[in-house]
Write a protein that holds these residues in place. Sequence first.
Motif, short mmCIF file in Angstrom:
data_model
loop_
_atom_site.label_atom_id
_atom_site.label_comp_id
_atom_site.label_asym_id
_atom_site.label_seq_id
_atom_site.Cartn_x
_atom_site.Cartn_y
_atom_site.Cartn_z
N LEU A 1 6.32 13.84 7.89
CA LEU A 1 6.31 12.66 7.16
C LEU A 1 5.16 11.82 7.23
N TYR A 2 4.77 11.24 6.48
CA TYR A 2 3.71 10.44 6.10
C TYR A 2 3.75 8.81 5.87
N TRP A 3 3.30 8.02 6.44
CA TRP A 3 3.42 6.56 6.04
C TRP A 3 2.15 5.68 6.14
N GLY A 4 2.19 4.47 5.60
CA GLY A 4 1.12 3.39 5.71
C GLY A 4 1.58 2.57 6.76
N ASP A 5 0.80 2.20 7.58
CA ASP A 5 0.95 1.28 8.71
C ASP A 5 0.14 -0.13 8.40
N ARG A 6 0.69 -0.81 7.86
CA ARG A 6 -0.12 -2.05 7.26
C ARG A 6 -0.87 -2.86 8.38
N GLU A 7 -0.28 -3.50 9.37
CA GLU A 7 -1.12 -4.29 10.15
C GLU A 7 -1.71 -3.36 11.27
N GLY A 8 -1.02 -2.16 11.41
CA GLY A 8 -1.61 -1.24 12.16
C GLY A 8 -3.04 -0.57 11.82
N HIS A 9 -3.34 -0.60 10.54
CA HIS A 9 -4.58 -0.28 9.76
C HIS A 9 -4.53 1.21 9.59
N LEU B 1 3.25 13.07 16.73
CA LEU B 1 2.66 12.01 15.98
C LEU B 1 1.25 11.88 16.08
N THR B 2 0.45 11.82 14.74
CA THR B 2 -0.95 11.84 14.54
C THR B 2 -1.29 10.60 13.45
N ASP B 3 -2.50 10.15 14.03
CA ASP B 3 -3.28 9.14 12.84
C ASP B 3 -4.16 10.08 12.22
N LEU B 4 -4.18 9.74 10.97
CA LEU B 4 -5.06 10.58 9.92
C LEU B 4 -6.29 9.72 9.64
N VAL B 5 -5.79 8.38 9.34
CA VAL B 5 -6.81 7.61 8.91
C VAL B 5 -6.59 6.09 9.67
N VAL B 6 -7.67 5.60 10.35
CA VAL B 6 -7.70 4.48 10.75
C VAL B 6 -8.85 3.47 10.54
N ILE C 1 -7.45 -7.99 6.30
CA ILE C 1 -6.46 -7.66 5.39
C ILE C 1 -6.85 -6.67 4.37
N LEU C 2 -8.41 -6.62 4.16
CA LEU C 2 -8.79 -5.48 3.32
C LEU C 2 -8.52 -4.01 3.69
N GLY C 3 -8.16 -3.85 5.18
CA GLY C 3 -8.01 -2.57 5.80
C GLY C 3 -6.73 -2.26 6.04
N GLU C 4 -5.90 -3.18 5.46
CA GLU C 4 -4.18 -2.98 5.56
C GLU C 4 -3.92 -1.80 4.70
N CYS C 5 -3.22 -0.70 5.21
CA CYS C 5 -2.78 0.54 4.27
C CYS C 5 -1.39 0.35 4.11
N VAL C 6 -0.89 0.71 2.74
CA VAL C 6 0.49 0.21 2.26
C VAL C 6 1.21 1.45 1.75
N LYS D 1 -4.02 -2.67 -0.30
CA LYS D 1 -3.87 -3.65 -1.10
C LYS D 1 -4.73 -5.12 -1.09
N GLY D 2 -5.45 -5.38 0.01
CA GLY D 2 -6.07 -6.55 0.01
C GLY D 2 -5.56 -7.69 -0.17
N PRO D 3 -6.09 -8.88 -0.23
CA PRO D 3 -5.57 -10.06 -0.28
C PRO D 3 -4.29 -10.18 -1.35
N ALA D 4 -3.16 -11.30 -1.26
CA ALA D 4 -2.23 -11.21 -2.22
C ALA D 4 -2.82 -11.98 -3.53
N LYS D 5 -2.77 -11.42 -4.65
CA LYS D 5 -3.30 -11.48 -5.84
C LYS D 5 -4.78 -11.67 -5.80
N GLY D 6 -5.33 -10.87 -4.83
CA GLY D 6 -6.77 -10.86 -4.54
C GLY D 6 -7.88 -10.26 -5.58
N GLY D 7 -7.30 -9.09 -6.43
CA GLY D 7 -8.21 -8.43 -7.07
C GLY D 7 -9.03 -7.35 -6.01
N GLN D 8 -8.81 -7.21 -4.99
CA GLN D 8 -9.59 -6.37 -4.26
C GLN D 8 -9.10 -5.07 -3.79
#
Length: 302
Positions: free
Chosen positions: A108-116, A128-133, A140-145, A161-168
């Motif tokens: 299984l693979y997942w995004g951990d948003r606040e875990g970056h 359990l392994t981290d592939l990207v940190v 917030i620019l580094g949050e993975c979803v 995703k970047g900030p809400a409605k942020g275009g980043q």
Amino acid sequence: MSKELLALQVWPGKVLRVSTGDGDVHALVEDAGAAPDGIVVDSRVAYWTTMGTPTTDPDTPGEAGQDFSRRNGGVHAFPLDGGTPREVLPAGAITTGKQLTSDGAGTLYWGDREGHRISRVRTDGTGLTDLVVTPAGDGILGECVGVAVDPARGHLYWTQKGPAKGGQGRIFRTGLDMPPGENAENRSDVELLWSGLPEPIDLHLDGDWLYWTDRGAAPDGNTLNRAPVPAPGTHGRPPEILATGFAEAIGLAVDSEAGLAYVSDLGGHIRAVPLPDGPAAARTPWDVVTLPNPLTGLCLLP
């Protein structure tokens, strides 16, 4: 032909079974934990992530007042042929579980948003392994979803995703195998494929096409998008918008055989979107079901 979806209701947390034909809905798991977000099926077992219980600011209404940075997310499982739910990773093993996918072979693979980070684990909870940190300083620019895997080509895709409605918002790709001598914090094989997106969320890889939902600002946000998978070392082409007007688009499932994509949103809708050149291409998108509570993750039952 009618098929079935698994959808996650975020508040209160439930796993729902939804018929695409008549919109019939029943709860597969009545208590799916705190804020479930990503779901996938592997070998007749449903797996899902939870974001955990947020810290709430009483002076800030709505989603903006919810802080998910406490480490109380998890990964959970339920056998579709009968049984009881179990924990793959208990609450607190991860920070904020977002989209979840599988390689079809027990990982299984997942995004951990606040875990970056993007992480993986075997379905029995081992490895359990981290592939990207991403750097903590990215905020917030580094949050993975969103996350998708391509075992045949050895690639991992994810959204920030970047900030809400942020275009980043951005979409990245890297290898499923770590380069020798490198680590999740510092990989030389990370490719930036798309940037400047409104707010990309969940991903789905289907052959040579990458699909994603976007909950950013209109006209390019709150959309379903697709683009060809870029060749190694190249940037992605501008995405094709397949549908608009969602109420905070989140979950995504693609049925290429039927020529349909399904999108869930925080407004409680699951919408069917005909794919170009598919058997239903002449139809306009339609709601499979509208529910009173917000929906997040989505997957087709095999």
